[in-house]
Structure formats: C-alpha cells, structure tokens
Motif scaffolding. Structure first.
Motif, PDB file in Angstrom:
ATOM      1  N   LEU A 255       0.942  -1.134  -0.105  1.00  0.00           N
ATOM      2  CA  LEU A 255       0.086   0.083   0.089  1.00  0.00           C
ATOM      3  C   LEU A 255       0.736   1.256   0.055  1.00  0.00           C
ATOM      4  N   LEU A 256       1.988   1.186   0.873  1.00  0.00           N
ATOM      5  CA  LEU A 256       2.971   2.448   1.081  1.00  0.00           C
ATOM      6  C   LEU A 256       3.466   2.832  -0.524  1.00  0.00           C
ATOM      7  N   ALA A 257       3.792   1.594  -1.182  1.00  0.00           N
ATOM      8  CA  ALA A 257       4.679   1.733  -2.461  1.00  0.00           C
ATOM      9  C   ALA A 257       3.341   2.424  -3.400  1.00  0.00           C
ATOM     10  N   ARG A 258       2.377   2.120  -3.312  1.00  0.00           N
ATOM     11  CA  ARG A 258       1.409   2.590  -4.221  1.00  0.00           C
ATOM     12  C   ARG A 258       1.265   4.277  -3.879  1.00  0.00           C
ATOM     13  N   VAL A 259       1.238   4.462  -2.540  1.00  0.00           N
ATOM     14  CA  VAL A 259       0.964   5.808  -2.009  1.00  0.00           C
ATOM     15  C   VAL A 259       1.978   6.758  -2.467  1.00  0.00           C
ATOM     16  N   LEU A 260       3.338   6.160  -2.600  1.00  0.00           N
ATOM     17  CA  LEU A 260       4.466   7.039  -2.681  1.00  0.00           C
ATOM     18  C   LEU A 260       4.232   7.347  -4.496  1.00  0.00           C
ATOM     19  N   SER A 261       3.912   6.164  -5.176  1.00  0.00           N
ATOM     20  CA  SER A 261       3.827   6.653  -6.624  1.00  0.00           C
ATOM     21  C   SER A 261       2.491   7.327  -6.862  1.00  0.00           C
ATOM     22  N   ASP A 262       1.592   7.403  -6.087  1.00  0.00           N
ATOM     23  CA  ASP A 262       0.451   8.315  -6.423  1.00  0.00           C
ATOM     24  C   ASP A 262       0.717   9.773  -5.839  1.00  0.00           C
ATOM     25  N   ILE A 263       1.337   9.919  -4.730  1.00  0.00           N
ATOM     26  CA  ILE A 263       1.757  11.168  -4.242  1.00  0.00           C
ATOM     27  C   ILE A 263       2.753  12.006  -4.666  1.00  0.00           C
ATOM     28  N   GLU A 264       3.831  11.138  -5.015  1.00  0.00           N
ATOM     29  CA  GLU A 264       5.073  11.993  -5.476  1.00  0.00           C
ATOM     30  C   GLU A 264       4.875  12.865  -6.750  1.00  0.00           C
ATOM     31  N   PRO A 265       3.916  12.538  -7.707  1.00  0.00           N
ATOM     32  CA  PRO A 265       3.687  13.316  -8.921  1.00  0.00           C
ATOM     33  C   PRO A 265       2.897  14.406  -8.512  1.00  0.00           C
ATOM     34  N   LEU A 266       2.113  14.552  -7.348  1.00  0.00           N
ATOM     35  CA  LEU A 266       0.950  15.280  -6.724  1.00  0.00           C
ATOM     36  C   LEU A 266       1.781  16.484  -5.695  1.00  0.00           C
ATOM     37  N   ALA A 267       2.931  15.942  -5.354  1.00  0.00           N
ATOM     38  CA  ALA A 267       3.516  16.734  -4.279  1.00  0.00           C
ATOM     39  C   ALA A 267       3.621  18.434  -4.517  1.00  0.00           C
TER      40      ALA A 267
ATOM     41  N   LEU B  21       8.248   3.088   6.963  1.00  0.00           N
ATOM     42  CA  LEU B  21       7.590   4.334   7.121  1.00  0.00           C
ATOM     43  C   LEU B  21       8.761   5.421   7.382  1.00  0.00           C
ATOM     44  N   ILE B  22       9.665   5.117   7.767  1.00  0.00           N
ATOM     45  CA  ILE B  22      10.921   5.999   8.022  1.00  0.00           C
ATOM     46  C   ILE B  22      11.422   6.356   6.606  1.00  0.00           C
ATOM     47  N   LYS B  23      11.422   5.561   5.789  1.00  0.00           N
ATOM     48  CA  LYS B  23      11.967   5.579   4.289  1.00  0.00           C
ATOM     49  C   LYS B  23      10.932   6.422   3.420  1.00  0.00           C
ATOM     50  N   LEU B  24       9.696   6.242   3.851  1.00  0.00           N
ATOM     51  CA  LEU B  24       8.738   6.709   3.144  1.00  0.00           C
ATOM     52  C   LEU B  24       8.733   8.475   3.387  1.00  0.00           C
ATOM     53  N   GLN B  25       8.925   8.660   4.571  1.00  0.00           N
ATOM     54  CA  GLN B  25       9.126   9.931   5.191  1.00  0.00           C
ATOM     55  C   GLN B  25      10.240  10.763   4.396  1.00  0.00           C
ATOM     56  N   ALA B  26      11.370  10.085   4.457  1.00  0.00           N
ATOM     57  CA  ALA B  26      12.591  10.583   3.731  1.00  0.00           C
ATOM     58  C   ALA B  26      12.284  11.118   2.383  1.00  0.00           C
TER      59      ALA B  26
ATOM     60  N   ALA C 221       5.479   2.070  22.055  1.00  0.00           N
ATOM     61  CA  ALA C 221       5.755   3.321  22.519  1.00  0.00           C
ATOM     62  C   ALA C 221       7.269   3.590  21.949  1.00  0.00           C
ATOM     63  N   GLY C 222       8.152   2.709  22.123  1.00  0.00           N
ATOM     64  CA  GLY C 222       9.329   2.671  21.757  1.00  0.00           C
ATOM     65  C   GLY C 222       9.595   3.169  20.114  1.00  0.00           C
ATOM     66  N   MET C 223       8.891   2.375  19.427  1.00  0.00           N
ATOM     67  CA  MET C 223       8.819   2.410  18.024  1.00  0.00           C
ATOM     68  C   MET C 223       8.228   4.087  17.662  1.00  0.00           C
ATOM     69  N   LEU C 224       7.052   4.246  18.193  1.00  0.00           N
ATOM     70  CA  LEU C 224       6.604   5.260  17.892  1.00  0.00           C
ATOM     71  C   LEU C 224       7.395   6.764  18.109  1.00  0.00           C
ATOM     72  N   GLN C 225       8.306   6.330  19.430  1.00  0.00           N
ATOM     73  CA  GLN C 225       9.122   7.518  19.772  1.00  0.00           C
ATOM     74  C   GLN C 225      10.258   7.605  18.636  1.00  0.00           C
ATOM     75  N   ARG C 226      10.929   6.458  18.121  1.00  0.00           N
ATOM     76  CA  ARG C 226      11.771   6.528  17.261  1.00  0.00           C
ATOM     77  C   ARG C 226      11.091   7.302  15.917  1.00  0.00           C
ATOM     78  N   LEU C 227       9.927   7.086  15.441  1.00  0.00           N
ATOM     79  CA  LEU C 227       9.282   7.427  14.431  1.00  0.00           C
ATOM     80  C   LEU C 227       9.262   9.097  14.384  1.00  0.00           C
ATOM     81  N   ARG C 228       8.953   9.311  15.594  1.00  0.00           N
ATOM     82  CA  ARG C 228       8.558  10.782  15.719  1.00  0.00           C
ATOM     83  C   ARG C 228      10.030  11.608  15.583  1.00  0.00           C
ATOM     84  N   LEU C 229      11.125  10.916  16.044  1.00  0.00           N
ATOM     85  CA  LEU C 229      12.433  11.575  15.868  1.00  0.00           C
ATOM     86  C   LEU C 229      12.958  11.555  14.497  1.00  0.00           C
ATOM     87  N   GLU C 230      12.402  10.560  13.777  1.00  0.00           N
ATOM     88  CA  GLU C 230      12.582  10.527  12.282  1.00  0.00           C
ATOM     89  C   GLU C 230      11.850  11.580  11.424  1.00  0.00           C
ATOM     90  N   GLY C 231      11.179  12.297  12.345  1.00  0.00           N
ATOM     91  CA  GLY C 231      10.166  13.279  11.538  1.00  0.00           C
ATOM     92  C   GLY C 231       8.802  13.090  11.363  1.00  0.00           C
TER      93      GLY C 231
END
Ligand code: C2E
Ligand code: CA
Ligand code: CA
Length: 510
Positions: free
Chosen positions: A314-326, A353-358, A383-393
């Motif tokens: 799903l995220l791969a499709r989101v990337l290909s959908d959204i990038e051209p619209l950014a 998720l981190i890669k997608l945000q990047a 909680a740990g994972m969400l914390q790391r995700l927040r640190l990654e933006g």
C-alpha cells in the motif's frame, strides 16, 4: 484435516467417474471393432460359399454316376470358377469317388452321406496334410457333390487381435492361426454372429488377456488424464470451494498482484475549506472496481500475518500516487497512514515508514494513525517504535479515541501528536439540543495534553460548525468529502489549487 478429506473424496469421485467413462468408451469401441471384424469375416465367408454353390449346382445331377474322364474334366472346369475352391468332388456313401484333384478318399464322422446341405471344418484333407479346409456339400439320397474351400481368405480377416475372432460350424471352429479346433462344451465371454445364408457363425471373444492388454494400451493415457483431472479437481476444491483458509490465499494473491490500493479521504481545515491533509484508506480493487473494504480484509490480514506485506504494498502505491502530486499540495501536507498494532507486524514496518517520510521530505508530513483491534495494553515496544518514528520526523495520532480499545491509558503512555475523535462521538452532535458533554470533554482532555484534535465522521453543517466553534478546525467526513481514488484525488487537488474551494458534487465519491 476435514478439508483435505473432502478434497480427497472429490478427487476420488472424479477419478472413479472418469475411469468408468473411459472403460465404457473403450469397451464400446472394442465392441464396435469386434462387430466390424465379424461382419468382414462373414461377408467373405458368404461370398465364398455362394461361389461354391454356383460352381457345384450344375454338377449335382451327376452325383452317383460313374467317374469318367469327361466328368472329371467338368469338375475341374467348375473348380476354376474361384481360386479359393481347392477341389470339387462327387461322393457316394462315405467315400469321394470322383474328384477334380483326381484323389479319392473316405469321409469320416460327422459327415452325413446324402444330407441336403452340410458345412463343416476339417483339420486336413488329402492330398494336403495339415491344411484345414471348409467342406461344403450338397447331397441327394446317398450321393452328392462337395467343394473343399481354402480357409486362408477367412483367416486373413480375423486379424483384429489374435485369438479373438473365429468361425464356427458344427462342433468345430476355425481360429485366426488357421487351426481347426473342437469347441469346448461351455464357452463364456463369447459373442456370436449368425450367418443368415449358411449354417455357420462367427464369434468374437471378449475380455481375454490380450483384449485387456489392448484396453490398457489405448486407454492408459486417458487414465493418466483422468488422474490429472482428479488431482486438479481436488486441488481446486481444497483451494477455492472450502471457506476459511481460502480467503487468505486470495488476499495474499491480491497483495502480490497490487489489488490492495490506497483511497484518500481529505482532511479539511473547516475555517477555510482548504485541504489540510488526507487519510490513506485501503481498498481491495479488482478489474477496475472496489470488491471489498478494509472492514473485511484488514481483520483477515491481521489474523494471517499479512499486515506487513499489505501495508508495504500500500505504501509503495501511496508513494507512486503522491510524488507526482507533491507540487500541488500545501507545504506540510498531512498524510495519515493507519498502522495496526494488534500483532507484531507493525515492528516490521518501522523502516518502511521512515523511508517513506525521507522520500517525501518536509513537504509531506506522515502521521501514523495507531489503531488497535484487540484488548491489550500497548506493548512497550509500540511506545519505543513511535518514539523513534517521531525522531525521524513522523507524527503520531491516536485513532478511534474513546471507542474499543483505544482509551485514556494510551493517552499517557504513548508519544502522541494528534487525537482522532471517533465518529461515534461526532454522531452525538445532532442539533442545538444535543448532549455535548462527551465531545466537550474529549476536546478538553486533548487540549490539556497538548494534542491536536481531528474530528472524524463529520456529516452535517451543524457538526462542522459546533466543532469549529470549539476550536476543532481539522475535520474529516462526508460533510466535506468521501474517500477518493488516486485519480479522483488528483482531480480534486487540481480544482482546489485554483479556487481553494471544495465542491462535493463535482468530485466523484465512494
Ligand atoms: P478509520 O481509520 O477510523 O477510518 C475512517 C473510516 O470512516 C473510513 O472507513 C472512512 O471511509 C469512514 N468515514 C469517513 N468519513 C465518514 C463519515 O462522514 N461518516 C461515516 N459514517 N464514515 C466515514 P473505511 O475506509 O471503511 O475504513 C475502516 C477502517 O479500516 C478504518 O477506520 C481503519 O481502522 C481501517 N483501515 C483502513 N485502511 C487501513 C490500512 O491501510 N491499514 C490499517 N491498519 N487499517 C486500515
Ligand atoms: Ca484512521
Ligand atoms: Ca478512526
């Protein structure tokens, strides 16, 4: 286990029915061959005997008369009418006394002197030992005329398969190897074909060893095919007819084929009507139309360990959908992605998720919407994972707050940025007189904890207005827009880019 047994039973049934059909077909076609062989042998024998009768009839009046050279010459003359007539003879009593072959010989049992018409097989006759003949006699009183006929032309037509066809007259039978044998008193498995013209019959023997061998020879590939058909049937049955384990197989295939696609439901800033963000909602689309919603396949994916591959696809499709619209999106566009933390699958998705945000950079803000579908306290790794995700933006929203399993305990234990107020609370806002205590206190708690509220399920202008008055300007719901396919979402963005207005009727909705 039950499923395998049913599939095996189906396969067995197909095999049995198929085999019976193959055997029946083979048997019928063998019968047909047998009947053809018998017809050929019979028409040959009838012709031979008719020729013999025509050759003999003019000589019948001479039977009993003295054997003169002239008479012998006449016998020879008539014999020459058919190459299969070996000799024409005159007999008296039990003895041939005048012959085209110039031989005289005695006639033994079962010959009946003077019988009007008789036909029988002899293993041999002088002067040719061990050469069987068919003897055809026309008699009157004690004397008569007879022809000895070669069995060769008859045997030639018995070549269907060895030992299977034969010609019978009296108590003897002529076999395909040109042997004459005495018929057994009881003979099973034999089909008789009677000549209407002469006193003989043709027989075919069924189901002896060579016939079964032939059946197997010609039929074995049909049996193999039936076997394959049965296996395929069993496999298909186990795969698609029987309910529970079938659906995950189809879902896995759908994920692989890219049939799980993102729809986008805009989140609107109710103050201006401008798009603030969108939530990614999964749909199962096949052949250009949605065949199932997330309520059907998300629980199935969770139960079968498919959430990670599903979300990744799903995220791969989101990337290909959204990038051209950014470039059409407002800066900091808020993209909500649902993350189920019921099982362990979410752990595998951290890096995705981190890669997608990047990839999106600062222009697009991913907001992970944490949902829970099981009554378990949030595990410490979440909680740990969400914390790391927040640190990654990335940012985190608590989804479905107040319903099911997302409760106050989560609010204090999880690192959060947003609180999504579930549509059941929005629904309590009906009109001016509605009880608003629940909605008010949720908004209050969020404010106290420094969380931004996003209201879900906003359907009416009253709800939108009430929430806006309480400072909840981020709203999502049918009052604004339904979830849109990527094409519809792109079209929506192009329109709002110029007008900063939304118009629900112009956008095709789900
Ligand atoms: P959710 O996260 O609460 O998503 C909002 C649901 O409310 C969506 O249903 C949306 O179509 C629906 N909705 C939006 N506006 C309104 C409205 O005005 N009125 C009403 N009655 N409904 C509205 P949907 O798309 O059927 O999704 C159902 C649930 O499936 C979602 O609830 C979410 O928990 C789950 N889901 C959807 N996509 C994903 C996904 O990719 N991953 C995970 N883990 N869960 C997902
Ligand atoms: Ca959600
Ligand atoms: Ca929700």
């Amino acid at each position: 286990m039950m499923r395998i047994l049913i599939a095996a039973a189906v396969a067995l049934l197909i095999f049995l029915v198929g085999s019976v059909a193959v055997v029946m077909y083979m048997t019928l076609s063998l019968r047909d061959q047998a009947s053809q062989t018998a017809t050929q042998v019979m028409s040959r024998a009838d012709r031979l005997l008719t020729h013999a009768r025509e050759a003999m009839e003019p000589l019948a009046p001479h039977a009993g008369r003295p054997c003169t050279t002239e008479l012998q010459r006449q016998l020879e003359h008539q014999r020459l009418r058919s190459s299969y007539i070996q000799g024409i003879h005159l007999y008296q009593g039990n003895r041939v006394y005048c012959s085209s072959t110039l031989e005289t010989f005695p006639l033994a049992d079962p010959f009946i002197p003077g019988a009007r018409e008789q036909l029988y097989l002899l293993p041999e006759i002088p002067p040719q030992p061990e050469t069987p003949v068919l003897l055809y006699a026309l008699g009157r009183r004690e004397a008569g005329v007879m022809a000895t006929l070669s069995t060769a032309p008859l045997v030639r037509h018995m070549t269907w398969h060895e030992g299977i066809a034969g010609l019978q007259t009296g108590t003897r039978a002529l076999l395909p190897d040109n042997r004459v044998m005495r018929l057994p008193s009881a003979w099973g498995g034999v089909t008789w074909w009677y000549s209407g013209l002469f006193d003989y019959s043709v027989f075919t023997r069924e189901f002896n060893r060579s016939e079964i061998a032939q059946l197997w020879q010609t039929g074995k590939w049909w049996f193999v095919l039936t076997g394959l058909l049965a296996l395929t049937g069993g496999w298909l049955c186990q795969r698609s007819l029987l309910a529970p384990p079938v659906f995950p197989v189809r879902l896995r295939e759908a994920i692989r084929k890219g049939e799980i696609v993102p729809y986008y439901q805009p989140v609107v800033d109710a103050r201006t009507g401008a798009v603030y963000g969108a939530e990614v909602l999964a749909r199962w689309a096949s052949g250009g139309r949605v065949v199932a919603g997330p309520d059907v396949f998300i629980p199935l994916a969770e139960a079968n360990g498919l959430m990670a591959p599903l979300t990744r696809a799903l995220l791969a499709r989101v990337l290909s959908d959204i990038e051209p619209l950014a470039f059409r999106l407002p800066a900091g566009f808020h993209l909500g992605v649902n993350l189920s933390v019921a099982g362990d699958d979410a752990r595998e998705l951290e890096w995705d998720l981190i890669k997608l945000q990047a990839r999106f950079g600062r222009r697009i803000q991913i907001v992970v919407e944490v949902t829970e579908s099981a009554p378990v306290a949030p595990a410490s790794w979440i909680a740990g994972m969400l914390q790391r995700l927040r640190l990654e933006g990335l940012r985190v929203a608590l989804d479905d707050f107040g319903t099911g399993y997302a409760n106050l305990a989560h609010l204090v234990r999880l690192p959060l940025d947003f609180l999504k107020m579930d549509r059941v609370f929005t629904r309590t806002l009906q009109d001016e007189g509605s009880e608003t205590a629940l909605v008010d206190s949720i908004i209050d708690i969020a404010g106290k904890l420094g969380l931004t509220v996003i209201a879900e399920g906003v359907e009416t202008p009253y709800q939108a207005g009430y929430l806006l008055a309480k400072g909840v300007n981020l709203q999502q719901g049918h009052r604004w827009l339904h979830s849109l396919s990527s094409r519809e979402f792109a079209r929506y963005l192009i329109r709002t880019e110029f007008s900063h207005q939304w118009n629900m009727t112009e956008i095709i909705s789900d």
